[in-house]
Design an enzyme around this catalytic site. Sequence first.
Site, PDB file in Angstrom:
ATOM      1  N   SER A  79       0.823  -1.203   0.000  1.00 14.78           N
ATOM      2  CA  SER A  79       0.000   0.000   0.000  1.00 14.78           C
ATOM      3  C   SER A  79       0.866   1.265   0.000  1.00 14.78           C
ATOM      4  CB  SER A  79      -0.960  -0.046   1.191  1.00 14.78           C
ATOM      5  OG  SER A  79      -2.038   0.833   0.997  1.00 14.78           O
ATOM      6  N   ASP A 120      -5.824  -3.801  -2.360  1.00 12.31           N
ATOM      7  CA  ASP A 120      -4.775  -3.471  -1.393  1.00 12.31           C
ATOM      8  C   ASP A 120      -4.093  -4.711  -0.812  1.00 12.31           C
ATOM      9  OD1 ASP A 120      -3.595  -2.609   1.279  1.00 12.31           O
ATOM     10  OD2 ASP A 120      -4.331  -0.698   0.551  1.00 12.31           O
TER      11      ASP A 120
END
Length: 274
Positions: free
Chosen positions: A39, A154
């Site tokens: 991320s 993610d």
Amino acid sequence: MKKVGLALGGGGARGFCHIVFLEALDDMGIKPEIIAGTSIGAIVGAFYAAGYSGAEIRAIVDKMGLRDINKMLDFNLLHRAMLKGNGVTDFFNKYIKIKTFEELETPLKVVATDFWQHSQVVLQSGELIPAVRASMSIPAIFEPVLHNNQVLIDGGAVNPLPYDIIRKDCDVLIAIDVSGHPKIRKKSKMPTIFDSVMNTFQIMQDSILAAKRQIADIDVYVKPDIEGIGILEFFRYREIMSGAEKDVQKFKAEVKQALQRTGPLAFLNKKPGR
């Protein structure tokens, strides 16, 4: 020569903390031999692997104003998520001219999640920017990315702090956890819809990391005490980085101790930067 590995975790805006610790490594003359990121950690990791020093990354952030941040937050409420993510891609293209993993100065591994297969995907070759954009596709916030015939979201859904994927590639492993602590509302402890989604995601990440730390070791682990910072509150970047400064001296001491435990410091005094 001993190899240093660096793992940068996810945490939205709190990921600005990573810059502070990159600067600390630069001050010590330490250049990681391999980097892993999830991320926001994938974003910062890509800049660092491309040859930017911590100070150079900070300079880019300092030049960004609210207008630039708003461009990155391209709201799209009627589609697959709150944000399309094209603004983030444009930001990468502006500053990172490198297009593939193979062109990076330092090897980089980026973690994303295969949405349909419910599995970890480690990206380390081919196109760089789509991989980083996929790694930061927080569910319901950023649109998923179709990459290599996979729908990716993610990486924090499966591996919020991906130190385990580089453990075998290094002698000294440094992991920076920027997950922070949840924001508790003063008037009521009942969560909003946004709080429910984001904090549930963080609870899941905390559980994953706690379980993983039982089976995979880290030589240097740091978690800045960042509290009450929302995942999208990028405009608070100065406050976020300032909050991590108090951990720098302890971090440097722990890194030095870890290096001494592993033998000769032959990899010290390498000059960072492009």
